[in-house]
Design a protein around this motif. Structure first.
Motif, PDB file in Angstrom:
ATOM      1  N   GLY A 170      42.520  45.772  33.124  1.00 45.03           N
ATOM      2  CA  GLY A 170      43.646  44.848  33.019  1.00 45.03           C
ATOM      3  C   GLY A 170      43.196  43.429  32.704  1.00 45.03           C
ATOM      4  O   GLY A 170      43.799  42.751  31.867  1.00 45.03           O
ATOM      5  N   PHE A 171      42.126  42.971  33.363  1.00 49.14           N
ATOM      6  CA  PHE A 171      41.603  41.624  33.096  1.00 49.14           C
ATOM      7  C   PHE A 171      41.171  41.495  31.637  1.00 49.14           C
ATOM      8  O   PHE A 171      41.456  40.480  30.980  1.00 49.14           O
ATOM      9  N   CYS A 172      40.461  42.514  31.150  1.00 46.73           N
ATOM     10  CA  CYS A 172      39.992  42.484  29.758  1.00 46.73           C
ATOM     11  C   CYS A 172      41.171  42.508  28.789  1.00 46.73           C
ATOM     12  O   CYS A 172      41.159  41.820  27.752  1.00 46.73           O
ATOM     13  N   SER A 173      42.201  43.282  29.115  1.00 47.86           N
ATOM     14  CA  SER A 173      43.393  43.353  28.261  1.00 47.86           C
ATOM     15  C   SER A 173      44.110  42.009  28.221  1.00 47.86           C
ATOM     16  O   SER A 173      44.550  41.554  27.156  1.00 47.86           O
ATOM     17  N   ARG A 178      46.242  37.555  25.626  1.00 51.22           N
ATOM     18  CA  ARG A 178      46.746  36.197  25.883  1.00 51.22           C
ATOM     19  C   ARG A 178      45.660  35.122  25.877  1.00 51.22           C
ATOM     20  O   ARG A 178      45.970  33.929  25.870  1.00 51.22           O
ATOM     21  N   GLY A 179      44.406  35.544  25.929  1.00 48.52           N
ATOM     22  CA  GLY A 179      43.340  34.551  25.981  1.00 48.52           C
ATOM     23  C   GLY A 179      43.289  33.808  27.298  1.00 48.52           C
ATOM     24  O   GLY A 179      42.828  32.662  27.369  1.00 48.52           O
ATOM     25  N   LEU A 180      43.768  34.443  28.372  1.00 44.95           N
ATOM     26  CA  LEU A 180      43.815  33.830  29.695  1.00 44.95           C
ATOM     27  C   LEU A 180      43.148  34.737  30.720  1.00 44.95           C
ATOM     28  O   LEU A 180      43.077  35.954  30.536  1.00 44.95           O
ATOM     29  N   GLY A 181      42.694  34.121  31.820  1.00 45.82           N
ATOM     30  CA  GLY A 181      42.132  34.880  32.920  1.00 45.82           C
ATOM     31  C   GLY A 181      43.221  35.439  33.818  1.00 45.82           C
ATOM     32  O   GLY A 181      44.402  35.109  33.656  1.00 45.82           O
ATOM     33  N   PRO A 182      42.862  36.253  34.801  1.00 41.45           N
ATOM     34  CA  PRO A 182      43.874  36.894  35.665  1.00 41.45           C
ATOM     35  C   PRO A 182      44.698  35.908  36.481  1.00 41.45           C
ATOM     36  O   PRO A 182      45.899  36.112  36.667  1.00 41.45           O
ATOM     37  N   ILE A 183      44.076  34.834  36.984  1.00 38.35           N
ATOM     38  CA  ILE A 183      44.820  33.865  37.796  1.00 38.35           C
ATOM     39  C   ILE A 183      45.849  33.133  36.931  1.00 38.35           C
ATOM     40  O   ILE A 183      47.013  32.963  37.332  1.00 38.35           O
ATOM     41  N   ASP A 184      45.441  32.706  35.736  1.00 38.34           N
ATOM     42  CA  ASP A 184      46.370  32.023  34.830  1.00 38.34           C
ATOM     43  C   ASP A 184      47.504  32.945  34.404  1.00 38.34           C
ATOM     44  O   ASP A 184      48.662  32.517  34.302  1.00 38.34           O
ATOM     45  N   CYS A 185      47.184  34.198  34.156  1.00 35.65           N
ATOM     46  CA  CYS A 185      48.220  35.167  33.769  1.00 35.65           C
ATOM     47  C   CYS A 185      49.197  35.401  34.919  1.00 35.65           C
ATOM     48  O   CYS A 185      50.409  35.530  34.692  1.00 35.65           O
ATOM     49  N   LEU A 186      48.685  35.446  36.134  1.00 37.77           N
ATOM     50  CA  LEU A 186      49.553  35.639  37.298  1.00 37.77           C
ATOM     51  C   LEU A 186      50.489  34.442  37.469  1.00 37.77           C
ATOM     52  O   LEU A 186      51.693  34.618  37.721  1.00 37.77           O
ATOM     53  N   LYS A 187      49.964  33.235  37.323  1.00 38.22           N
ATOM     54  CA  LYS A 187      50.800  32.038  37.419  1.00 38.22           C
ATOM     55  C   LYS A 187      51.886  32.058  36.347  1.00 38.22           C
ATOM     56  O   LYS A 187      53.056  31.734  36.620  1.00 38.22           O
ATOM     57  N   PHE A 199      55.329  43.707  28.566  1.00 40.94           N
ATOM     58  CA  PHE A 199      56.289  44.246  27.603  1.00 40.94           C
ATOM     59  C   PHE A 199      56.825  43.173  26.655  1.00 40.94           C
ATOM     60  O   PHE A 199      57.408  43.490  25.627  1.00 40.94           O
ATOM     61  N   THR A 200      56.643  41.897  27.004  1.00 44.15           N
ATOM     62  CA  THR A 200      57.064  40.813  26.113  1.00 44.15           C
ATOM     63  C   THR A 200      55.877  40.202  25.366  1.00 44.15           C
ATOM     64  O   THR A 200      56.031  39.221  24.642  1.00 44.15           O
ATOM     65  N   SER A 201      54.680  40.766  25.571  1.00 45.03           N
ATOM     66  CA  SER A 201      53.481  40.260  24.895  1.00 45.03           C
ATOM     67  C   SER A 201      53.384  40.858  23.497  1.00 45.03           C
ATOM     68  O   SER A 201      54.254  41.617  23.054  1.00 45.03           O
ATOM     69  N   SER A 202      52.296  40.544  22.801  1.00 56.02           N
ATOM     70  CA  SER A 202      52.107  41.043  21.430  1.00 56.02           C
ATOM     71  C   SER A 202      51.880  42.547  21.382  1.00 56.02           C
ATOM     72  O   SER A 202      51.976  43.161  20.310  1.00 56.02           O
ATOM     73  N   VAL A 203      51.555  43.149  22.540  1.00 57.15           N
ATOM     74  CA  VAL A 203      51.366  44.610  22.588  1.00 57.15           C
ATOM     75  C   VAL A 203      52.512  45.276  23.340  1.00 57.15           C
ATOM     76  O   VAL A 203      52.354  46.382  23.858  1.00 57.15           O
ATOM     77  N   GLY A 204      53.660  44.594  23.393  1.00 50.87           N
ATOM     78  CA  GLY A 204      54.815  45.129  24.107  1.00 50.87           C
ATOM     79  C   GLY A 204      55.245  46.504  23.647  1.00 50.87           C
ATOM     80  O   GLY A 204      55.397  47.425  24.470  1.00 50.87           O
TER      81      GLY A 204
END
Length: 247
Positions: A170-173, A178-187, A199-204
């Motif tokens: 998941g972190f690698c995905s 998104r080019g972000l780490g897990p903490i930034d993605c969670l925020k 589901f709203t990302s580029s791979v939705g």
């Protein structure tokens, strides 16, 4: 008459034991409710939930080595997940950029040290596994310096290792999409859960298809079992699934 009565009692006892055994076999935890485990996964191995759709574990010796590999990769994944979360929290470079950073020791020297150290550790690990069939560290097999080893802790380690491997994927995905780490993605997700998710990302669209396929997979398996009595419990079936080919 006495012999007939004894035979009847004995037959009833056998039948009752068989019934209990059958119920115990059916009621053991499986990877989805009602799943029929393949014959080579009989529940004797810790953490066995009857999941082997590719029939990779039909060889008993290979199955032991796969378990060793699962534990080994699970431990590395747990260390990686903890390290990635730590670097994200304290503001260190993102994990996928860490290799390009400058360190007090030259990167080429670091790589050389890593190769030598890992070669020694891996050689000792394999040597110890071949002798004892257990995971360990250097000359200690199994490695349990704090005396915490038990069936419960072994199962907990296995489950946490599996979860950590999924988390690392998941972190690698997240980093790739998104080019972000897990903490930034969670925020980002917590700020607007409905609009900031996979589901709203580029791979939705791909994610929707994947989730849909995973949801219907057990249905396909159960339908296949009903239509093909006496054949493999799940699909797909591959040529290397020797026990099924021999039947």
């Amino acid at each position: 008459m006495a012999l007939l009565a004894k035979s009847g009692v004995r037959a009833a006892g056998v039948s009752r034991r068989s019934s209990v055994a059958c119920r115990a076999q059916v009621s053991r935890p499986t990877w989805y409710p009602g799943a029929t485990p393949p014959q080579h996964l009989d529940g004797s191995m810790l953490g066995d939930y009857g999941f082997d759709p590719l029939r990779l574990g039909t060889n008993p010796e290979s199955l032991k080595w796969y378990r060793e590999g699962e534990l080994y990769n699970g431990r590395w994944a747990m260390a990686a997940v903890a390290g990635i979360l730590f670097t994200d929290l304290v503001g260190l470079p993102k994990f996928w950029l860490a290799g390009a950073e400058q360190y007090p020791i030259d990167n080429k020297v670091l790589v050389a040290i890593e190769v030598v150290v890992m070669a020694i550790l891996e050689g000792k690990r394999y040597e110890g596994y071949k002798k004892t069939g257990e995971c360990g560290f250097l000359g200690s097999f199994p490695f349990d310096p704090m005396g915490m080893r038990s069936e419960k802790t072994k199962l907990n380690e296995l489950k946490n290792g599996r979860l950590a491997m999924l988390a690392f994927i998941g972190f690698c995905s997240q980093a790739a999409v998104r080019g972000l780490g897990p903490i930034d993605c969670l925020k980002l997700h917590l700020e607007d859960p409905w609009n900031n998710n996979i589901f709203t990302s580029s791979v939705g669209p791909e994610s929707v298809v994947t989730v849909a396929l995973l949801c219907v997979w057990p249905i396909i398996i159960e339908a296949t079992k009903s239509l093909n009595k006496g054949k493999p419990e799940s699909v797909p079936v591959f040529p290397w699934a020797e026990p099924w080919n021999q039947q």
